[in-house]
Design an enzyme around this catalytic site. Structure first.
Site, PDB file in Angstrom:
ATOM      1  CG  ASP A  18      24.018  29.758  57.980  1.00 35.08           C
ATOM      2  OD1 ASP A  18      24.096  28.529  57.760  1.00 35.08           O
ATOM      3  OD2 ASP A  18      23.781  30.236  59.104  1.00 35.08           O
ATOM      4  NE  ARG A  31      23.747  19.216  56.403  1.00 34.05           N
ATOM      5  CZ  ARG A  31      23.347  20.305  57.049  1.00 34.05           C
ATOM      6  NH1 ARG A  31      22.181  20.330  57.649  1.00 34.05           N
ATOM      7  NH2 ARG A  31      24.126  21.367  57.116  1.00 34.05           N
ATOM      8  CG  ASN A  66      31.914  24.218  57.135  1.00 31.29           C
ATOM      9  OD1 ASN A  66      31.971  25.153  56.352  1.00 31.29           O
ATOM     10  ND2 ASN A  66      31.038  24.188  58.137  1.00 31.29           N
TER      11      ASN A  66
HETATM   12  C1  FPP Z   1      26.252  26.787  55.300  1.00 36.51           C
HETATM   13  O1  FPP Z   1      24.917  26.307  55.320  1.00 36.51           O
HETATM   14  C2  FPP Z   1      26.878  26.508  54.012  1.00 36.51           C
HETATM   15  C3  FPP Z   1      28.033  25.780  53.837  1.00 36.51           C
HETATM   16  C4  FPP Z   1      28.796  25.225  54.963  1.00 36.51           C
HETATM   17  C5  FPP Z   1      28.571  25.481  52.483  1.00 36.51           C
HETATM   18  C6  FPP Z   1      28.403  26.572  51.463  1.00 36.51           C
HETATM   19  C7  FPP Z   1      28.775  26.014  50.141  1.00 36.51           C
HETATM   20  C8  FPP Z   1      28.148  26.288  48.977  1.00 36.51           C
HETATM   21  C9  FPP Z   1      27.040  27.277  48.848  1.00 36.51           C
HETATM   22  C10 FPP Z   1      28.562  25.603  47.710  1.00 36.51           C
HETATM   23  C11 FPP Z   1      29.932  26.086  47.296  1.00 36.51           C
HETATM   24  C12 FPP Z   1      30.047  26.188  45.869  1.00 36.51           C
HETATM   25  C13 FPP Z   1      30.049  27.357  45.176  1.00 36.51           C
HETATM   26  C14 FPP Z   1      30.200  27.289  43.710  1.00 36.51           C
HETATM   27  C15 FPP Z   1      29.897  28.685  45.807  1.00 36.51           C
HETATM   28  P1  FPP Z   1      24.543  25.134  56.333  1.00 36.51           P
HETATM   29  O2  FPP Z   1      24.809  23.840  55.644  1.00 36.51           O
HETATM   30  O3  FPP Z   1      25.267  25.343  57.613  1.00 36.51           O
HETATM   31  O4  FPP Z   1      22.999  25.349  56.523  1.00 36.51           O
HETATM   32  P2  FPP Z   1      22.160  25.024  57.844  1.00 36.51           P
HETATM   33  O5  FPP Z   1      22.662  25.956  58.903  1.00 36.51           O
HETATM   34  O6  FPP Z   1      20.776  25.324  57.425  1.00 36.51           O
HETATM   35  O7  FPP Z   1      22.391  23.581  58.170  1.00 36.51           O
END
Ligand code: FPP
Length: 237
Positions: A18, A31, A66
């Protein structure tokens, strides 16, 4: 490597990756740039887990919720996953990592579904294991398991009276995988967000004030040290 030898790592670590969006926002970036940095953090931490001897690493890559994000952001995450899996398939024999996917893959693009299935099939004899939670929700997982169990019961394949916690676990995406001892959530949020609801019954949660793209091996050492400071009693004394 800062982890003292007596602090053996847990067998199974799970991570809610996160903070990618906030990391990007702080830098005035889109983002998707945050997710790209998050994918790099994943590579870094997966390699470090392997160095430490962690047997299972489970990461929350995309939740059933998501899909509510913009089409552009969803496409960006899917592209990162595709790129990663193509790379993983190319380096499969060298890295010898087993891949499993927890979630309903049917909503993913046919191309990504094929990559997931190929990665699972080609790696099933390897030992160190990465589980990607993809289009995953903990409640959804339990409902699907209940449905599959009910179908077996209705067809006379199983007697409902004989169902146990252990046999029910066999209906989950995580069938055969031991429960995580440690679940880490970076980014300062202190929520479970529908992650591994069944499997986390006795897990230690460690919440950390670092955004996922900034997460380093030192943060993992810190989380493992915190895990060792906790007195795990499993409801006993
Ligand atoms: C949450 O942070 C993260 C996600 C919903 C996506 C996670 C995906 C990846 C790290 C890439 C996947 C690929 C690989 C190879 C592992 P957020 O976007 O909710 O962050 P925020 O709360 O700060 O908005």
């Amino acid at each position: 490597m800062a982890l003292p030898e007596q602090l053996s790592p847990p067998r199974h670590i799970a991570i809610i990756m996160d903070g990618n969006g906030r990391w990007a926002k702080q830098r005035g970036l889109p983002r998707t740039a945050g997710h790209a940095a998050g994918a790099e953090a994943f590579r870094r931490i997966a390699n470090y887990c392997r160095t430490l001897g962690v047997e299972y690493l489970t990461v929350y890559a995309f939740s059933t919720e998501n899909w509510k994000r913009s089409a552009e952001e969803v496409a960006g995450i899917m592209k990162l996953l595709r790129r990663y899996l193509e790379e993983a398939l190319r380096d499969m024999e060298k890295n010898r990592v087993r891949f499993r996917f927890f979630g309903d893959l049917s909503r993913l693009s046919p191309e990504l579904q094929t990559l997931c299935h190929d990665a699972e099939n080609r790696s099933e004899d390897y030992d160190v294991q990465v589980n990607f939670c993809l289009n995953y929700g903990g409640r959804d997982e339990i409902v699907r398991a209940a449905r599959a169990f009910a179908a077996d019961a209705a067809a006379g394949r199983i007697n409902p009276e004989t169902l146990t916690e252990e046999s029910f676990s066999g209906y989950l995406y995580s069938a055969g995988v031991p429960d995580p001892e440690l679940i880490i959530r970076p980014s300062g949020e202190q929520r479970i967000s529908n992650f591994l609801l069944w499997q986390s019954a006795y897990s230690e949660y460690v919440f950390m004030n670092v955004l996922w793209p900034d997460f380093t091996s030192a943060h993992l050492d810190e989380a493992i040290a915190e895990y060792h400071r906790r007195n795990r009693r499993f409801g006993g004394t």
